[in-house]
Write a protein that holds these residues in place. Structure first.
Motif, PDB file in Angstrom:
ATOM      1  N   PRO A   6      40.416  28.438  26.233  1.00 30.74           N
ATOM      2  CA  PRO A   6      40.381  27.383  26.434  1.00 30.74           C
ATOM      3  C   PRO A   6      38.997  26.744  26.883  1.00 30.74           C
ATOM      4  CG  PRO A   6      41.334  28.458  28.459  1.00 30.74           C
ATOM      5  CD  PRO A   6      40.376  29.140  27.451  1.00 30.74           C
ATOM      6  N   LEU A   7      38.000  27.914  27.338  1.00 27.14           N
ATOM      7  CA  LEU A   7      36.669  28.061  27.889  1.00 27.14           C
ATOM      8  C   LEU A   7      36.200  27.173  26.337  1.00 27.14           C
ATOM      9  CD1 LEU A   7      34.688  27.501  30.663  1.00 27.14           C
ATOM     10  CD2 LEU A   7      34.217  29.455  29.938  1.00 27.14           C
ATOM     11  N   THR A   8      36.124  28.029  25.854  1.00 29.92           N
ATOM     12  CA  THR A   8      35.357  28.073  24.577  1.00 29.92           C
ATOM     13  C   THR A   8      35.361  27.546  23.334  1.00 29.92           C
ATOM     14  OG1 THR A   8      35.775  30.241  23.523  1.00 29.92           O
ATOM     15  CG2 THR A   8      34.258  30.654  25.470  1.00 29.92           C
ATOM     16  N   GLY A   9      37.286  27.966  22.992  1.00 26.81           N
ATOM     17  CA  GLY A   9      37.530  27.414  22.193  1.00 26.81           C
ATOM     18  C   GLY A   9      37.685  28.896  20.602  1.00 26.81           C
ATOM     19  N   PHE A  10      37.721  29.613  20.619  1.00 28.67           N
ATOM     20  CA  PHE A  10      37.361  30.774  20.166  1.00 28.67           C
ATOM     21  C   PHE A  10      38.237  31.433  21.419  1.00 28.67           C
ATOM     22  CE2 PHE A  10      33.503  28.456  19.303  1.00 28.67           C
ATOM     23  CZ  PHE A  10      33.622  27.950  17.576  1.00 28.67           C
ATOM     24  N   ILE A  11      38.186  32.710  20.547  1.00 30.53           N
ATOM     25  CA  ILE A  11      38.252  34.178  20.558  1.00 30.53           C
ATOM     26  C   ILE A  11      38.368  34.251  22.590  1.00 30.53           C
ATOM     27  CG2 ILE A  11      37.043  35.777  20.038  1.00 30.53           C
ATOM     28  CD1 ILE A  11      40.373  36.342  20.199  1.00 30.53           C
ATOM     29  N   GLY A  12      39.397  34.437  23.259  1.00 27.32           N
ATOM     30  CA  GLY A  12      38.964  35.016  24.330  1.00 27.32           C
ATOM     31  C   GLY A  12      39.661  36.320  24.668  1.00 27.32           C
ATOM     32  N   ASP A  13      38.774  37.451  24.993  1.00 25.83           N
ATOM     33  CA  ASP A  13      39.192  39.227  24.885  1.00 25.83           C
ATOM     34  C   ASP A  13      38.738  39.180  26.128  1.00 25.83           C
ATOM     35  OD1 ASP A  13      35.993  38.488  23.197  1.00 25.83           O
ATOM     36  OD2 ASP A  13      36.491  40.861  23.791  1.00 25.83           O
ATOM     37  N   SER A  14      39.353  39.873  26.783  1.00 25.78           N
ATOM     38  CA  SER A  14      38.831  40.137  28.470  1.00 25.78           C
ATOM     39  C   SER A  14      39.555  41.872  28.828  1.00 25.78           C
ATOM     40  CB  SER A  14      39.663  39.590  29.336  1.00 25.78           C
ATOM     41  OG  SER A  14      39.453  38.443  29.469  1.00 25.78           O
ATOM     42  N   LEU A  15      38.594  42.425  28.963  1.00 22.02           N
ATOM     43  CA  LEU A  15      39.686  44.142  29.550  1.00 22.02           C
ATOM     44  C   LEU A  15      39.493  44.688  30.831  1.00 22.02           C
ATOM     45  CD1 LEU A  15      39.770  46.486  26.967  1.00 22.02           C
ATOM     46  CD2 LEU A  15      36.875  47.300  28.017  1.00 22.02           C
ATOM     47  N   SER A  16      40.179  45.046  31.399  1.00 23.09           N
ATOM     48  CA  SER A  16      41.054  45.383  33.011  1.00 23.09           C
ATOM     49  C   SER A  16      40.997  46.797  32.460  1.00 23.09           C
ATOM     50  CB  SER A  16      41.382  44.543  33.387  1.00 23.09           C
ATOM     51  OG  SER A  16      41.526  44.537  34.690  1.00 23.09           O
ATOM     52  N   GLY A  17      41.189  47.327  33.976  1.00 21.65           N
ATOM     53  CA  GLY A  17      41.126  48.619  33.834  1.00 21.65           C
ATOM     54  C   GLY A  17      41.954  48.982  35.264  1.00 21.65           C
ATOM     55  N   SER A  18      43.618  49.093  34.680  1.00 20.98           N
ATOM     56  CA  SER A  18      43.930  49.138  36.363  1.00 20.98           C
ATOM     57  C   SER A  18      45.383  50.018  36.022  1.00 20.98           C
ATOM     58  CB  SER A  18      44.813  48.076  36.507  1.00 20.98           C
ATOM     59  OG  SER A  18      45.490  47.041  36.103  1.00 20.98           O
ATOM     60  N   TRP A  19      46.117  49.898  36.947  1.00 19.61           N
ATOM     61  CA  TRP A  19      47.263  50.615  36.388  1.00 19.61           C
ATOM     62  C   TRP A  19      48.672  50.106  36.229  1.00 19.61           C
ATOM     63  CZ3 TRP A  19      47.985  55.790  37.532  1.00 19.61           C
ATOM     64  CH2 TRP A  19      47.194  56.518  38.540  1.00 19.61           C
ATOM     65  N   PHE A  20      48.133  49.036  35.857  1.00 16.43           N
ATOM     66  CA  PHE A  20      48.731  47.591  35.075  1.00 16.43           C
ATOM     67  C   PHE A  20      48.908  48.147  32.965  1.00 16.43           C
ATOM     68  CE2 PHE A  20      49.029  44.539  31.833  1.00 16.43           C
ATOM     69  CZ  PHE A  20      50.125  43.979  32.067  1.00 16.43           C
ATOM     70  N   ALA A  21      47.898  48.288  32.814  1.00 19.21           N
ATOM     71  CA  ALA A  21      47.875  49.822  31.651  1.00 19.21           C
ATOM     72  C   ALA A  21      48.054  51.061  31.401  1.00 19.21           C
ATOM     73  CB  ALA A  21      45.989  49.619  31.847  1.00 19.21           C
ATOM     74  N   ILE A  22      48.518  51.470  32.456  1.00 14.95           N
ATOM     75  CA  ILE A  22      49.421  52.845  32.731  1.00 14.95           C
ATOM     76  C   ILE A  22      50.965  52.161  32.548  1.00 14.95           C
ATOM     77  CG2 ILE A  22      49.683  55.280  33.443  1.00 14.95           C
ATOM     78  CD1 ILE A  22      46.596  55.388  34.276  1.00 14.95           C
ATOM     79  N   THR A  23      51.192  51.530  33.175  1.00 16.82           N
ATOM     80  CA  THR A  23      52.529  51.265  33.274  1.00 16.82           C
ATOM     81  C   THR A  23      52.947  50.381  31.839  1.00 16.82           C
ATOM     82  OG1 THR A  23      52.492  51.415  35.719  1.00 16.82           O
ATOM     83  CG2 THR A  23      53.756  50.289  35.058  1.00 16.82           C
ATOM     84  N   LEU A  24      51.908  49.662  31.146  1.00 16.53           N
ATOM     85  CA  LEU A  24      52.636  49.229  29.661  1.00 16.53           C
ATOM     86  C   LEU A  24      52.573  50.235  28.720  1.00 16.53           C
ATOM     87  CD1 LEU A  24      52.421  46.804  27.801  1.00 16.53           C
ATOM     88  CD2 LEU A  24      49.732  47.235  27.920  1.00 16.53           C
ATOM     89  N   LYS A  25      51.944  51.493  29.187  1.00 13.60           N
ATOM     90  CA  LYS A  25      52.432  52.406  27.964  1.00 13.60           C
ATOM     91  C   LYS A  25      53.522  53.147  28.504  1.00 13.60           C
ATOM     92  CE  LYS A  25      49.869  54.436  24.246  1.00 13.60           C
ATOM     93  NZ  LYS A  25      48.252  54.826  24.449  1.00 13.60           N
TER      94      LYS A  25
END
Lengths: 94, 629
Positions: free
Chosen positions: B84-103
């Protein structure tokens, strides 16, 4: 000749000071300054200076007068009187 | 298939239904995980041309290949949607236990469609998905939201990604919090807010099956040992904030909204000063042996008891760039950003734009009326209290100024210029709408094109082209024919790490050398031991090429043109007056020349479009069909 060495990051913590003022022989090279630092501040060895005591552990690097990085193959060059050498380690990210 | 479940979970918030999509192994070989997989899911699922804050946008969550394995620094996940800021791709990266729990919950990725009429939170409990009323969570900050969800289930292993008040209020610079970490930049928190999605919570009780556990364990152990040695010592002791003094010395430290590259109080907001006076402890992301995150703590005074994660990019934006030489105000502002769910960098740069407008008479004290200061306040550079107050105003859209700044610099300046006949766009420091990082590219000429061409806007994490400039591999003050290839090479290098994903701070821990030759063979071994595939140096390199290409393709489909690869007006027209980078700008001619070189290096057309055959070469035939030329 007289040069100033500014210490940033781990080198500052190891030396316990922000800046050094050095009186050096005319033919002193950047590598000689690393040797001097490793002798004076042995805590720099390992994290800032390699165990050989004469090369910087990457990405630690000398910057000359905030203008030019001194690459490893330029460490045999000599600073000039009045130069400011900055020992820095540029990080990325955050 | 090893390393993956082969399943993507789709969740429709409008209909409150779910379905499972199975992906073939070839798809995983191309898009791996992290930002590339998330961006590919965005490509496949977003309605082209949609309003980013409409139900046509989707939220794409992608795990990492190494999540839940012993591979150090592999506990990261990617998040993508239309920004919503650029109108283009918004992609983010984050490191946390959320990532591991997802897997561990058995999903390689999650796509969230539609929008809820009422505030909702979604709970993915292994293979069970339930929708819950979230009205009790609205208004809570990010940390309290995560705690409230854990408390409700009485299970501290439930990990949530959520938004704070900034996302609820559709601030275009809002981020997504997860386990205290942030999926920041590009305003994806507002996308969650537009869907009335307060939180996505996960509980995962499964494991991750890998092809060769013994080899993977040994490789991981070796990396772990190296990661606790001198290659990462500076991160562990000082963190990234040690960059403040480096950048200041090089004349590159954004100061007073990028008007200067040196700050007279740099020592007082440096990583070294933080370490000596305010460091409470260090913490680590999930699955990380480095632990670089420096926690700053203000114990007394007006900004006590602030305690937050202090990174360089947050620190420059909320100290020197606002002219604030008070570490306590900076820690408070950063802490508030994290609690309220607003991106520290965009928030700081947007505040600094407002401060410049105030100092130049565009804004008056009355424009800053808010709940806390009904008569307004003087938003001068250096006013730490004003900076802190503005963070809260942005997150809550409090008053005229809070509502204005919640839109980010591009929209805020356009609105003010239209209303008041001013030219404040000249001080709006963004690229494609995304506020800039903490490196002044007027004197980093390779980086200038890396930033201008950045697919998510001006970003130091996606383009690593500052590296050759700062290290002195090239003359940072001039341009030459090598810069296009350098910008290409460094962004694709970064994209490999962002796609696996692995934290880039591990890059010297494979062989001691951070370059491709030092890292790619080791990364190939990790991939192969995890999946049973047969990746080599070239296959690892292609990960970065495809990752960048899918994002670029997304932008092209959304109407990107060459003119969108721009720099802020100030960097073209106003040289800095002091410091080691004084006197330099990137002229418009230089930028166009650099763009020509960069597009050529990428194998694109002069207009920056991607030839069909290039996409087919990469195995992206469906993309070629839609946007190839």
């Amino acid at each position: 000749m007289h040069v100033h060495v500014e210490l940033f990051g781990l080198s500052r913590i190891a030396a316990g000071t922000k800046e050094l003022s050095l009186e050096l022989e005319q033919a002193t090279t950047f590598r000689d300054i690393v040797r001097l630092l490793s002798t004076k501040y042995p805590d720099m060895i390992g994290n800032v200076i390699n165990p050989d005591g004469e090369t910087l552990h990457p990405p630690n690097i000398f910057n000359l007068n905030a203008k030019r990085m001194i690459k490893p193959n330029q460490m045999g060059e000599c600073p000039s009187d009045g130069d400011r050498i900055i020992l820095m380690s540029v990080s990325a990210g955050g | 298939m090893y390393g993956y479940s082969g399943k993507i979970l789709h969740i429709d918030l409008t209909e409150r239904k779910t379905w499972v999509e199975k992906k073939p192994e070839e798809w995983y070989k191309m898009y791996i995980g992290g930002v590339a997989m998330a961006s590919r899911l965005a490509w496949e699922n977003i309605e082209s041309g949609c309003d980013p804050l409409s139900p046509g946008n989707v939220i794409c969550v992608a795990g990492g290949l190494f999540c839940g394995t012993p591979v150090p620094v592999g506990g990261k996940w990617g998040l993508a949607s239309k920004s919503p800021l650029t109108g283009f791709i918004g992609d983010s990266l984050s490191g946390s236990w959320f990532a591991i729990t997802l897997k561990r919950s058995g999903w390689d990725g999650i796509v969230i469609h539609g929008a809820s009429e009422d505030w909702v939170r979604v709970f993915v409990d292994d293979d069970r998905v339930t929708f819950h009323d979230a009205s009790n969570l609205v208004g809570l900050n990010t940390y309290d939201t995560e705690d409230a969800i854990r408390d409700e289930y009485g299970d501290d292993q439930i990990r949530s990604a959520c938004i704070g008040p900034a996302g609820e209020n559709l601030s275009r610079i809002a981020n997504v919090s997860n386990d205290g970490r942030k999926a920041g930049r590009t305003g994806q928190g507002a996308v969650w807010g537009s869907k009335k999605l307060k939180a996505l919570s996960m509980r995962g009780t499964g494991g991750v099956e890998v092809a060769d556990p013994d080899t993977l364990l040994q490789l991981s152990y070796d990396i772990l040992q190296a990661a606790q040695g001198p290659h990462t010592q500076k991160y562990r002791v000082l963190g990234t904030s040690s960059n403040v003094l480096n950048m200041n010395k090089l004349g590159l430290l954004p100061t007073r909204n990028y008007q200067q590259g040196t700050f007279e109080d740099a020592e007082l907001v440096s990583g070294e000063y933080l370490h000596e006076h305010y460091k409470a402890k260090t913490t680590a992301c999930a699955q990380c042996p480095i632990a670089c995150e420096q926690i700053g703590h203000v114990k007394e005074g007006p900004f006590a008891p602030a305690m937050g994660h202090i990174e360089y990019e947050s620190l420059y934006a909320l100290s020197s760039n606002c002219g604030v030489g008070d570490m306590e105000a900076a820690i408070k502002a950063i802490t508030l950003c994290n609690e309220l769910g607003t991106d520290t960098m965009s928030t700081g740069v947007t505040i600094s734009w407002a401060m410049e407008c105030y100092e130049k008479g565009v804004f008056t004290k009355e424009d800053f009326k808010c709940e806390k200061y009904p008569e307004g306040f003087e938003a001068k550079f250096g006013n730490g209290e004003a900076m802190v107050t503005l963070v809260e105003m942005i997150a809550h859209r409090d008053g005229y100024m809070g509502d204005l700044l919640a839109e980010g610099t591009k929209r805020a300046s356009a609105k003010v210029d239209e209303e008041r006949g001013t030219e404040t766009y000249q001080w709006a420091m963004n690229i494609k709408g995304l506020e800039l990082p903490g490196y002044d590219a007027r004197a980093l000429k390779t980086f200038s094109v890396g930033l201008a061409a950045g697919v998510r806007g001006g970003c130091h994490n996606r383009s690593a082209a500052y590296d050759p400039d700062i290290k002195g591999d090239v003359d940072r003050f001039s341009v030459d024919e090598t810069r296009g290839e350098l910008a290409k090479s460094t962004e694709e290098y970064a994209a490999v790490y962002d796609t696996l994903p692995l934290c880039k701070f591990i890059r010297r821990c494979f062989t001691g050398k951070a370059d491709r030759a030092g890292a790619w063979p080791a990364i190939a071994k990790l991939i192969n031991a995890t999946t049973g595939w047969d990746f080599d140096y070239d296959a690892v390199d292609l990960i970065g090429v495809r990752a960048h290409t899918i994002k670029k393709a997304f932008n092209i489909r959304e109407g990107w043109t060459r003119a969108d690869d721009h720099l802020p007006w100030r960097w073209h027209h106003e040289p800095m007056k002091e410091g080691a980078s004084a006197g330099h700008v990137v002229t418009e001619e230089e930028l166009e020349y650099l763009k020509d070189l960069y597009y050529k290096a990428k194998g694109w057309t002069k207009e920056g479009l991607i030839p069909k055959e290039k996409l087919v070469e990469l195995g992206m035939d469906d993309v070629a069909e839609e946007i190839g030329v």
